[in-house]
Design a protein around this motif. Sequence first.
Motif, mmCIF file in Angstrom:
data_model
loop_
_atom_site.group_PDB
_atom_site.id
_atom_site.type_symbol
_atom_site.label_atom_id
_atom_site.label_comp_id
_atom_site.label_asym_id
_atom_site.label_seq_id
_atom_site.Cartn_x
_atom_site.Cartn_y
_atom_site.Cartn_z
ATOM 1 N N ASP A 100 0.829 -1.209 0.000
ATOM 2 C CA ASP A 100 0.000 0.000 0.000
ATOM 3 C C ASP A 100 0.862 1.256 0.000
ATOM 4 O O ASP A 100 2.005 1.255 0.471
ATOM 5 N N ILE A 101 0.276 2.342 -0.501
ATOM 6 C CA ILE A 101 0.896 3.668 -0.435
ATOM 7 C C ILE A 101 0.025 4.543 0.461
ATOM 8 O O ILE A 101 -1.171 4.721 0.208
ATOM 9 N N LEU A 102 0.621 5.071 1.525
ATOM 10 C CA LEU A 102 -0.065 5.990 2.440
ATOM 11 C C LEU A 102 0.441 7.396 2.180
ATOM 12 O O LEU A 102 1.647 7.641 2.195
ATOM 13 N N GLU A 103 -0.480 8.319 1.940
ATOM 14 C CA GLU A 103 -0.120 9.723 1.738
ATOM 15 C C GLU A 103 -0.530 10.527 2.960
ATOM 16 O O GLU A 103 -1.671 10.472 3.411
ATOM 17 N N LEU A 104 0.426 11.301 3.490
ATOM 18 C CA LEU A 104 0.164 12.240 4.581
ATOM 19 C C LEU A 104 0.261 13.637 3.991
ATOM 20 O O LEU A 104 1.352 14.104 3.660
ATOM 21 N N ALA A 105 -0.873 14.294 3.835
ATOM 22 C CA ALA A 105 -0.915 15.608 3.184
ATOM 23 C C ALA A 105 -1.281 16.659 4.219
ATOM 24 O O ALA A 105 -2.287 16.519 4.922
ATOM 25 N N GLY A 106 -0.465 17.699 4.320
ATOM 26 C CA GLY A 106 -0.762 18.731 5.298
ATOM 27 C C GLY A 106 0.063 19.977 5.082
ATOM 28 O O GLY A 106 1.010 19.999 4.289
ATOM 29 N N ASP A 107 -0.294 21.024 5.816
ATOM 30 C CA ASP A 107 0.448 22.263 5.724
ATOM 31 C C ASP A 107 1.724 22.178 6.549
ATOM 32 O O ASP A 107 2.020 21.151 7.167
ATOM 33 N N ALA A 108 2.494 23.234 6.545
ATOM 34 C CA ALA A 108 3.776 23.246 7.244
ATOM 35 C C ALA A 108 3.573 23.039 8.740
ATOM 36 O O ALA A 108 2.599 23.541 9.329
ATOM 37 N N SER A 109 4.472 22.284 9.355
ATOM 38 C CA SER A 109 4.469 22.033 10.805
ATOM 39 C C SER A 109 3.241 21.280 11.288
ATOM 40 O O SER A 109 2.868 21.381 12.461
ATOM 41 N N SER A 110 2.610 20.516 10.376
ATOM 42 C CA SER A 110 1.417 19.753 10.781
ATOM 43 C C SER A 110 1.772 18.385 11.342
ATOM 44 O O SER A 110 0.888 17.656 11.799
ATOM 45 N N GLY A 111 3.050 18.004 11.306
ATOM 46 C CA GLY A 111 3.466 16.737 11.890
ATOM 47 C C GLY A 111 3.792 15.654 10.885
ATOM 48 O O GLY A 111 4.016 14.505 11.269
ATOM 49 N N LYS A 112 3.846 15.996 9.589
ATOM 50 C CA LYS A 112 4.118 14.989 8.558
ATOM 51 C C LYS A 112 5.493 14.347 8.756
ATOM 52 O O LYS A 112 5.626 13.127 8.762
ATOM 53 N N SER A 113 6.513 15.179 8.889
ATOM 54 C CA SER A 113 7.875 14.655 9.054
ATOM 55 C C SER A 113 8.034 13.920 10.375
ATOM 56 O O SER A 113 8.771 12.926 10.461
ATOM 57 N N GLN A 114 7.349 14.396 11.407
ATOM 58 C CA GLN A 114 7.398 13.716 12.709
ATOM 59 C C GLN A 114 6.849 12.295 12.582
ATOM 60 O O GLN A 114 7.429 11.345 13.113
ATOM 61 N N LEU A 115 5.745 12.156 11.867
ATOM 62 C CA LEU A 115 5.168 10.828 11.661
ATOM 63 C C LEU A 115 6.101 9.948 10.846
ATOM 64 O O LEU A 115 6.255 8.761 11.132
ATOM 65 N N CYS A 116 6.751 10.531 9.832
ATOM 66 C CA CYS A 116 7.678 9.752 9.003
ATOM 67 C C CYS A 116 8.835 9.213 9.840
ATOM 68 O O CYS A 116 9.221 8.040 9.700
ATOM 69 N N MET A 117 9.407 10.060 10.698
ATOM 70 C CA MET A 117 10.513 9.615 11.537
ATOM 71 C C MET A 117 10.053 8.577 12.549
ATOM 72 O O MET A 117 10.757 7.588 12.808
ATOM 73 N N THR A 242 5.611 -1.368 1.965
ATOM 74 C CA THR A 242 4.795 -0.233 2.358
ATOM 75 C C THR A 242 5.513 1.050 1.952
ATOM 76 O O THR A 242 6.710 1.207 2.206
ATOM 77 N N VAL A 243 4.782 1.955 1.321
ATOM 78 C CA VAL A 243 5.340 3.252 0.929
ATOM 79 C C VAL A 243 4.564 4.349 1.651
ATOM 80 O O VAL A 243 3.330 4.381 1.609
ATOM 81 N N VAL A 244 5.289 5.220 2.332
ATOM 82 C CA VAL A 244 4.680 6.377 2.999
ATOM 83 C C VAL A 244 5.242 7.632 2.350
ATOM 84 O O VAL A 244 6.464 7.790 2.248
ATOM 85 N N ILE A 245 4.370 8.512 1.887
ATOM 86 C CA ILE A 245 4.810 9.751 1.254
ATOM 87 C C ILE A 245 4.111 10.928 1.920
ATOM 88 O O ILE A 245 2.997 10.799 2.432
ATOM 89 N N THR A 246 4.786 12.068 1.940
ATOM 90 C CA THR A 246 4.141 13.281 2.416
ATOM 91 C C THR A 246 3.955 14.239 1.253
ATOM 92 O O THR A 246 4.685 14.200 0.261
ATOM 93 N N ASN A 247 2.977 15.103 1.399
ATOM 94 C CA ASN A 247 2.623 16.050 0.349
ATOM 95 C C ASN A 247 2.135 17.327 1.019
ATOM 96 O O ASN A 247 1.628 17.288 2.145
ATOM 97 N N HIS A 248 2.306 18.459 0.356
ATOM 98 C CA HIS A 248 1.741 19.695 0.897
ATOM 99 C C HIS A 248 0.312 19.854 0.374
ATOM 100 O O HIS A 248 -0.180 19.004 -0.386
ATOM 101 N N VAL A 249 -0.366 20.893 0.789
ATOM 102 C CA VAL A 249 -1.757 21.097 0.396
ATOM 103 C C VAL A 249 -1.904 22.428 -0.329
ATOM 104 O O VAL A 249 -1.075 23.322 -0.203
ATOM 105 N N VAL A 250 -2.977 22.508 -1.119
ATOM 106 C CA VAL A 250 -3.376 23.766 -1.742
ATOM 107 C C VAL A 250 -4.692 24.203 -1.118
ATOM 108 O O VAL A 250 -5.419 23.410 -0.521
ATOM 109 N N VAL A 270 -4.404 10.834 4.060
ATOM 110 C CA VAL A 270 -4.780 11.455 5.330
ATOM 111 C C VAL A 270 -4.458 12.945 5.241
ATOM 112 O O VAL A 270 -3.336 13.322 4.885
ATOM 113 N N LEU A 271 -5.432 13.780 5.570
ATOM 114 C CA LEU A 271 -5.236 15.229 5.595
ATOM 115 C C LEU A 271 -4.905 15.654 7.020
ATOM 116 O O LEU A 271 -5.637 15.324 7.958
ATOM 117 N N LEU A 272 -3.791 16.393 7.196
ATOM 118 C CA LEU A 272 -3.360 16.868 8.492
ATOM 119 C C LEU A 272 -3.430 18.388 8.510
ATOM 120 O O LEU A 272 -2.805 19.054 7.672
#
Length: 306
Positions: A100-117, A242-250, A270-272
């Motif tokens: 599966d591919i999980l996408e974590l999409a959110g604005d800056a400082s929403s915790g995306k990188s924290q979740l990745c680590m 398993t692939v986890v990716i982060t993305n920013h939002v518009v 997942v929208l953060l």
Amino acid sequence: MTLLSNLGLPCLTPKILRLFQEADILTVEDLLFSGKVKKISSAFKDGILNTIIKNLEHLYTPPLWNAEDMFEKLAYEGICLSTGSEKFDQFIGGGLYSGDILELAGDASSGKSQLCMLISMIAASRTYSTVALIDTNGAFYPKRMLEMYNNSGESTEDISFFNKINIYNAHDPQKLINTLTELEYKLEDDDDEFASNLNLIVIDTIGNILAPSLGRPQTLGHSNMVDISYRLKTIAEKYNITVVITNHVVKNPVKPALGQYWRSIPNTTVLLLKCGDITNCSILSSSRTGPAEISFKIVDSGITVL
């Protein structure tokens, strides 16, 4: 039947749509199955036509599965990694499933990188898995990962899990393509110890290297996105990773960047959204679970779900 003019794909410029219309190619079916495209193939340069066809084939003609392949896929889906939070695992449908591919999409400082680590640390320290962490924006901090580990209840004397995490830097689309190609070569090598235990690939973040090159009429940018998404899908499904990716939002409305084509790539998105020191999460789409919402705070050990 789906009209080409309604797809809104950056590679389908007004000029290209006119060429198709003049050849009576109006729908996806006309382009992929009628054979009419052969009459105008000479009007396209630099592989643009192949890019368009590959793009549409990926969207509208998914690969067929035979019974044996499907059985193997279902058997391997028993491999499920944790995010480090039982409640967050339940929120996304039971955890991080192989293939599966999980996408974590959110604005800056929403915790995306924290979740990745956190996800990377949990996989490397609590399972036999190795991890490929692809950093595109310098957001990986080993000291922060060590802090999570030291506050997670694990033995602080053994930090050998760091040896199971390979860090790759990819600051542009071509470097990301090269990195994924390198990983594919390793996965084909039965003697590669790291690749033989590779169960998790993390890309933080994919939006900031793809989005700048996607505006019309930059077809190369869209071609890169198609190439990268195809490689990610292939690696995830072929090797049960398993692939986890982060993305920013518009904005207006708030949604993941990279447009309509990209929405079909992740199995779960997942929208953060950050609100003070709390991050509110919602499931935008998922093949594992239905709509759901949850909130968490960043803490020393990773996250705590409220």
